[in-house]
Design an enzyme around this catalytic site. Structure first.
Site, mmCIF file in Angstrom:
data_model
loop_
_atom_site.group_PDB
_atom_site.id
_atom_site.type_symbol
_atom_site.label_atom_id
_atom_site.label_comp_id
_atom_site.label_asym_id
_atom_site.label_seq_id
_atom_site.Cartn_x
_atom_site.Cartn_y
_atom_site.Cartn_z
ATOM 1 N N HIS A 5 0.829 -1.212 0.000
ATOM 2 C CA HIS A 5 0.000 0.000 0.000
ATOM 3 C C HIS A 5 0.863 1.261 0.000
ATOM 4 O O HIS A 5 0.701 2.144 -0.852
ATOM 5 C CB HIS A 5 -0.910 -0.035 1.227
ATOM 6 N N GLU A 6 1.772 1.353 0.951
ATOM 7 C CA GLU A 6 2.582 2.566 1.063
ATOM 8 C C GLU A 6 3.548 2.717 -0.107
ATOM 9 O O GLU A 6 3.877 3.845 -0.502
ATOM 10 C CB GLU A 6 3.332 2.580 2.392
ATOM 11 N N GLU B 31 -4.567 7.969 -3.159
ATOM 12 C CA GLU B 31 -5.023 6.697 -2.613
ATOM 13 C C GLU B 31 -5.278 5.676 -3.710
ATOM 14 O O GLU B 31 -5.120 4.472 -3.497
ATOM 15 C CB GLU B 31 -6.281 6.911 -1.777
ATOM 16 N N HIS C 89 1.817 4.747 -2.809
ATOM 17 C CA HIS C 89 1.929 6.182 -2.555
ATOM 18 C C HIS C 89 3.322 6.686 -2.936
ATOM 19 O O HIS C 89 3.472 7.736 -3.558
ATOM 20 C CB HIS C 89 1.707 6.466 -1.066
#
Length: 505
Positions: A266-267, A296, A270
């Site tokens: 997820h990170e 996001e 970003h």
């Protein structure tokens, strides 16, 4: 050669942008350290440092000399289109920032630093009462911030526009209504089917080996460790500390194989967005992600549409079993794929599956709306949280640890606009992926070979490189050929979970 006035003004503005970027980076460094390695006893001093730095940066960003330079450049007709956009965004940011008194900015920064430190202790202690006065002050400061923008009749409209420019509370509510109508019956159908086997996810997996595996995956994705690193924290995040320093954090549970892996994926989404912004835009007003929703979308795309796909596990189940041969000796690739796509009503937003996740976001959005409208008092927030979860997800947390204390957002920032970007990101993740697949047929086959060059390349060219050069709506339409729509997302969910659970959605 004679230097023109435009060249002189442009050079002065660029110098100012670099100074502001550096001050922002220093502030981010202090925040990163506070969330990773800061000794507990140093929290009060760190809050003062961050407050001072916020005040200095705000003063530098709002002084009259800078304003005159921007006004002068706004009237010029000899700027390139990119330069003109830089000036327009900078002037918008300047005009908004000048509405905030420096004392207010410093007070808000100091308060959020103190609130975060209190939350880090209150959450494990299940002590919401300790946070009530902090949240009451946060709510007061949030309403005060919105009051500086009277053109927004609803405070929530102001906060949404700050994070997702062009969106309003009414528009977000409409998107949520469409999703709720589609997702509730999907969740009902899927949770009524036979659940997959998940016992093996909760065996003992040493933390360092988990981190090593996750980092190997995001290297393949394209996250550049020469311009970043990964560390541990309470609540995972991505942060830019400088033009070439984009860091991520994760958290590890040795009895949950998916926690660190999917936080890392997820990170990294970003971070790859930030690492992919065109170098010419760095240290300018365009040198960041365009909106919370678009940002996001990238984390959810790499976490879910890639990282939970059948193709992903075709590529990575073998390496994962090599890393944990005893724990996964009796597990198949298909069982792993099904396990990481388990659908179940749950209490924790960050652990929620793709079908139920947006119900968590809707709950928070509605609570924020009620707080800002004065319909809900902070002292009643914990009870309101439990009631909302019973209504929306059919569950009640046994304590506030997994209730109102679970998310850091309200304890480290404003109340308002904190959560809707997550759902907008989910919607956009499928829309961007569908566009990338149209341009690059066979992406699933690439992923099954752990080859992400075409997908990463398309995203870098069509999303990442532009930073804030375009508005969110313009960027979405340029990249996908249509305005934001829930249809690709719902099509993705119906196809994936209908197949996995053998139900018609």
């Amino acid at each position: 050669m004679t230097t023109t006035r435009t060249e002189t003004a442009w050079a002065e503005v660029q110098q100012r942008w670099q100074e502001l970027a550096d001050l922002g980076g220093i502030g981010s460094l202090l925040g990163w350290d506070q969330s990773t390695y800061l000794p507990a006893g140093a929290a009060a001093g760190r809050a003062r440092q961050r407050a001072l730095l916020s005040r200095l940066r705000h003063e530098r960003a709002t002084d009259s000399t800078y304003g005159r330079l921007l006004e002068e450049l706004s009237d010029r007709d000899d700027l390139t289109p990119v330069q003109a956009r830089m000036v327009a965004v900078a002037r918008k940011d300047f005009e908004e920032a000048t509405r905030f008194p420096s004392e207010f900015v410093a007070e808000f920064s100091r308060h959020t630093g103190e609130s975060y430190a209190a939350w880090a202790e209150a959450r494990p202690a299940n002590d919401f009462a300790r946070m009530v006065p902090y949240l009451e002050k946060t709510l007061d400061l949030s309403l005060q911030a919105a009051s500086y923008f009277p053109e927004f009749s609803d405070p929530l409209d102001y906060f949404i526009d700050q994070s997702d420019e062009g969106m309003t509370a009414a528009q977000v509510g409409e998107v949520f209504a469409q999703l709720r109508a589609a997702l509730v019956p999907m969740v009902e159908a899927v949770t009524g089917a036979t659940p997959p086997r998940t016992d093996f996810l909760h065996r003992h997996y040493p933390g360092q080996e988990q981190l090593k595996f996750g980092e190997s995956v995001i290297r393949d994705y394209g996250y550049d460790f020469t311009r970043g690193r990964q560390d541990l924290t309470h609540h995972p995040f991505m942060i830019r500390l400088g033009a070439q320093d984009v860091r991520i954090t994760t958290r590890v549970k040795e009895d949950d194989l998916s926690e660190a892996l999917y936080s890392t994926l997820h990170e990294s989404g970003h971070a790859m967005y930030e690492q992919g912004i065109s170098e010419e835009l760095l240290a300018t007003p365009l040198g960041g992600g365009v909106s919370a929703g678009v940002h996001e979308s990238q984390s959810r795309l790499w976490e879910n549409l890639v990282g939970r796909s059948r193709a992903f596990w075709a590529a990575y189940f073998g390496p994962l079993r090599d890393a944990f041969p005893e724990q996964l000796a009796d597990v198949t690739e298909e069982e792993m794929h099904r396990a990481v796509n388990t659908v179940a009503r749950s209490l924790i937003r960050t652990d929620a599956d793709e079908l139920t996740y947006n119900l968590h976001v809707i709950t928070r959005f509605e609570l924020e709306r009620d707080l800002l409208a004065g319909r809900l008092a902070v002292r009643d927030l914990a009870d309101a949280w439990h009631a909302a979860y019973e209504q929306n997800l059919g569950l009640r947390a046994p304590s506030d640890v997994d209730g109102v204390l679970q998310d850091v957002h309200w304890y480290f920032g404003s109340i308002g606009g904190a959560f809707q970007g997550y759902t907008l990101g989910n919607v956009l993740s499928a829309q961007f992926y569908a566009a990338a697949e149209r341009a690059n047929p066979g992406l699933a086959e690439d992923i099954a070979r752990a080859d992400f060059h075409r997908l990463h390349g398309w995203l870098r060219e069509n999303v990442y490189a532009h930073g804030r050069r375009y508005t969110p709506n313009e960027l979405v339409e340029r990249a996908t050929g249509q305005a934001l729509t829930v249809e690709p997302y719902l099509k993705y969910l119906r196809g994936k979970y209908g197949e996995l659970y053998g139900v018609t959605l």
